[in-house]
Design an enzyme around this catalytic site. Structure first.
Site, PDB file in Angstrom:
ATOM      1  NE  ARG A  40      -0.272  -5.808   0.005  1.00 12.35           N
ATOM      2  CZ  ARG A  40      -0.619  -4.738  -0.720  1.00 12.35           C
ATOM      3  NH1 ARG A  40      -1.867  -4.575  -1.105  1.00 12.35           N
ATOM      4  NH2 ARG A  40       0.292  -3.832  -1.027  1.00 12.35           N
ATOM      5  CE  LYS A  68       1.453  -3.425   3.352  1.00  8.23           C
ATOM      6  NZ  LYS A  68       2.609  -4.079   2.764  1.00  8.23           N
ATOM      7  CG  HIS A 136       3.659 -11.418  -1.356  1.00  9.91           C
ATOM      8  ND1 HIS A 136       2.520 -10.768  -0.940  1.00  9.91           N
ATOM      9  CD2 HIS A 136       4.491 -10.452  -1.788  1.00  9.91           C
ATOM     10  CE1 HIS A 136       2.670  -9.471  -1.096  1.00  9.91           C
ATOM     11  NE2 HIS A 136       3.855  -9.249  -1.616  1.00  9.91           N
ATOM     12  NE  ARG A 139       1.247  -7.388  -3.839  1.00 16.13           N
ATOM     13  CZ  ARG A 139       0.601  -6.257  -4.109  1.00 16.13           C
ATOM     14  NH1 ARG A 139      -0.586  -6.302  -4.671  1.00 16.13           N
ATOM     15  NH2 ARG A 139       1.125  -5.093  -3.816  1.00 16.13           N
ATOM     16  CG  HIS A 162       5.152  -1.594  -5.384  1.00 20.02           C
ATOM     17  ND1 HIS A 162       5.785  -2.490  -6.194  1.00 20.02           N
ATOM     18  CD2 HIS A 162       4.655  -2.334  -4.355  1.00 20.02           C
ATOM     19  CE1 HIS A 162       5.684  -3.706  -5.692  1.00 20.02           C
ATOM     20  NE2 HIS A 162       5.001  -3.633  -4.583  1.00 20.02           N
ATOM     21  CE1 TYR A 171       5.978  -7.590  -3.646  1.00 13.37           C
ATOM     22  CE2 TYR A 171       5.339  -7.712  -5.943  1.00 13.37           C
ATOM     23  CZ  TYR A 171       5.097  -8.001  -4.617  1.00 13.37           C
ATOM     24  OH  TYR A 171       3.981  -8.703  -4.269  1.00 13.37           O
TER      25      TYR A 171
END
Length: 188
Positions: A40, A68, A136, A139, A162, A171
């Site tokens: 990220r 995160k 993002h 990624r 995930h 995603y």
């Protein structure tokens, strides 16, 4: 919040790399870290020079705890990323403890997330990437190309932290792509 997409066209991906490489080695390295690491942007911007450079050559691995999730992450520095690190370090004159993507504003502060978004959008606009892209998107680009290169969604899901393969498919935009292909395959 805008939904960002991966860069799905290899020519466009190479064009963004070429544009950034010619414009600014720091921004080029940020893009290379982003598309080769699945990190990220908060983790990318927190990298220090000593994460990627041992004083003489690029590190073999980059290791950190993700902001995160708090989870430990380690990944190898790919040959293309090594080249980008060498190019950047040939022009670098700071300290090993400095932020890798140091801003010109303030003393040893990383560039901002906002600057990163603006810089990436400008690069994508310059080379004709029409889909919405942002930090993002780097990624997502890693995940998309990992999938296209035959990497199992199990491993991609783990790399992206995930909870499920279904989440990873959503995603990366693969669910819609899969559905489109099903319609084309049935072709009644």
């Amino acid at each position: 919040m805008n939904v960002v997409n991966p860069i799905r066209c290899k020519k466009q991906l190479e064009a963004v790399k070429g544009y950034l490489r010619g414009k600014n080695k720091r921004d080029y390295l940020l893009f290379m870290v982003g598309i080769t690491s699945a990190l990220r942007i908060s983790d990318i911007l927190s990298l220090k020079v000593n994460h990627v450079w041992d004083g003489k050559k690029p590190a073999e691995f980059i290791e950190l705890n993700e902001k995160k999730t708090g989870k430990y992450k380690r990944f190898p520095v790919t040959p293309n990323l090594k080249k980008a690190i060498k190019e950047y370090m040939a022009e670098y004159d700071g300290c090993p403890d400095d932020y890798l993507f140091v801003s010109r504003v303030g003393k040893n502060k990383p560039i901002s997330r906002q600057y990163s978004v603006m810089m990436l959008n400008q690069a994508c606009d310059m080379v004709g990437v029409e889909e919405s892209f942002g930090t993002h998107g780097m990624r997502k680009t890693w995940g998309y190309w990992a999938f296209k290169n035959g990497i199992s969604l199990d491993y991609i899901s783990i790399a992206l932290n995930h909870r499920s393969i279904a989440e990873t498919k959503r995603y990366l935009g693969l669910l819609q792509e899969d559905l489109d292909n099903i319609y084309l395959q049935v072709n009644l």
